[in-house]
Design an enzyme around this catalytic site. Structure first.
Site, PDB file in Angstrom:
ATOM      1  N   CYS A  80       4.781  -0.208   2.898  1.00 57.00           N
ATOM      2  CA  CYS A  80       5.289  -1.535   3.256  1.00 57.00           C
ATOM      3  C   CYS A  80       6.617  -1.477   4.018  1.00 57.00           C
ATOM      4  O   CYS A  80       6.828  -2.248   4.964  1.00 57.00           O
ATOM      5  CB  CYS A  80       5.429  -2.406   2.009  1.00 57.00           C
ATOM      6  SG  CYS A  80       6.514  -1.728   0.731  1.00 57.00           S
ATOM      7  N   HIS A  89       9.055  -4.185  -3.253  1.00 53.36           N
ATOM      8  CA  HIS A  89       8.230  -4.380  -2.064  1.00 53.36           C
ATOM      9  C   HIS A  89       9.124  -4.770  -0.898  1.00 53.36           C
ATOM     10  O   HIS A  89      10.139  -5.452  -1.079  1.00 53.36           O
ATOM     11  CB  HIS A  89       7.205  -5.491  -2.341  1.00 53.36           C
ATOM     12  CG  HIS A  89       6.263  -5.747  -1.213  1.00 53.36           C
ATOM     13  ND1 HIS A  89       5.375  -4.794  -0.741  1.00 53.36           N
ATOM     14  CD2 HIS A  89       6.064  -6.856  -0.449  1.00 53.36           C
ATOM     15  CE1 HIS A  89       4.667  -5.310   0.249  1.00 53.36           C
ATOM     16  NE2 HIS A  89       5.066  -6.556   0.451  1.00 53.36           N
ATOM     17  N   ASP A 146       0.802  -1.220   0.000  1.00 52.02           N
ATOM     18  CA  ASP A 146       0.000   0.000   0.000  1.00 52.02           C
ATOM     19  C   ASP A 146       0.836   1.272   0.000  1.00 52.02           C
ATOM     20  O   ASP A 146       0.326   2.359   0.272  1.00 52.02           O
ATOM     21  CB  ASP A 146      -0.938   0.005   1.214  1.00 52.02           C
ATOM     22  CG  ASP A 146      -0.179  -0.120   2.541  1.00 52.02           C
ATOM     23  OD1 ASP A 146       1.071  -0.203   2.519  1.00 52.02           O
ATOM     24  OD2 ASP A 146      -0.838  -0.162   3.592  1.00 52.02           O
TER      25      ASP A 146
END
Length: 287
Positions: free
Chosen positions: A155, A271, A152
């Protein structure tokens, strides 16, 4: 009398429907025979001509039968003429050869784009599986496993939050990160560059970047990790699949916080995730 007047319409409309059904059947027959099979194509043309002739004869006989039954009814001819005009009006406009070529090229381009997108998705999935397998092996050696964080934009901060022994909000981590970077502009500005060109940004650009850390769910990176290691006075270890682990804040003696950096986990980009004790190892230690 009313039935005899509506009967011509029923006959002509049924004929029209039967002709359309026959054309659809003929098209299916044509599609089933390869163009290279000349013998079968020749037979197909004969079969098509026979079917069309049989239907035409059948329709003519039905019309003659009706005329014989109602010799004074002129409604049949007018209905036939009206439906014939309607059939002509309902035909789609003929396309020019250039238009057909353009449509074929557009269709081929759509197919090409779809195939490219599918190939990219398959390649991404392959990279993702390979990365997950490598990271699982690295973490297993440390008796750890991946603990995923929501993708989102927060992270990295969520992974830090998950690793800390005390309670802190993501908003607080973002604010403290930005404040530290603003107070130490000269330490960070030399490393603040355009990732595509390598050109240095201005001081004002850097301060605007710090504002975005607080005001938006912007992704965090190495600069923010460096700031957080100073804010928390704790080393931060970042584990990667294809490169050695990086430890930021080696000057601090506390146990490092451990993050995992993934390149292919998300379709939107990189990520960060957290880690936790490997379940099998944790279960064995309790026995």
């Amino acid at each position: 009398m009313e039935d005899s007047q509506s009967e011509p319409q029923r006959i002509i409309r049924r004929h029209h429907r039967e002709r359309k059904e026959l054309q659809a059947r003929i098209q299916g027959m044509k599609n089933s025979v390869p163009k290279s099979d000349k013998k079968r194509r020749k037979q197909l043309l004969l079969d098509v001509a026979r079917l069309e002739a049989e239907m035409e004869q059948k329709h003519q006989q039905e019309l003659e039968t009706f005329r014989e039954s109602f010799p004074g009814d002129g409604n049949l001819d007018s209905v036939t003429e009206d439906l014939s005009k309607m059939n002509l009006e309902n035909q789609p406009p003929r396309q020019s050869r250039a238009q057909r070529r353009r449509e074929r090229r557009a269709a081929l381009e759509r197919v090409r784009q779809e195939r490219m997108a599918k190939a990219e998705m398959e390649q991404q999935a392959s990279f993702r599986r390979d990365e997950e397998e490598k990271l699982a092996a690295i973490l297993r050696a440390k008796n750890l496993e991946l603990k995923d964080m929501p993708a989102d934009g927060h992270c990295m901060y969520r992974a830090i939050q998950d690793q800390l022994a005390f309670s802190v909000t993501v908003e607080s981590l973002r604010k403290r990160t930005a404040n530290y970077m603003r107070k130490h502009v000269d330490d960070f500005l030399p490393f603040f560059r355009d990732p595509d060109t390598g050109d240095a940004y201005s001081r004002q650009d850097f301060l605007s970047y710090c504002d975005n850390i607080v005001l938006s769910p912007s992704w965090g990176g190495q600069l923010e990790l460096r700031a957080l290691s100073h804010v928390l006075q704790t080393p931060i270890e970042v584990i990667q699949a294809d490169l050695p682990a990086v430890v930021i804040g080696v000057e601090y003696s506390r146990k490092p916080l451990t993050l995992v950096y993934l390149r292919y986990a998300c379709n939107l980009g990189e990520h960060y995730s957290s880690v936790r004790p490997f379940k099998a190892a944790a279960a064995a230690s309790r026995q």
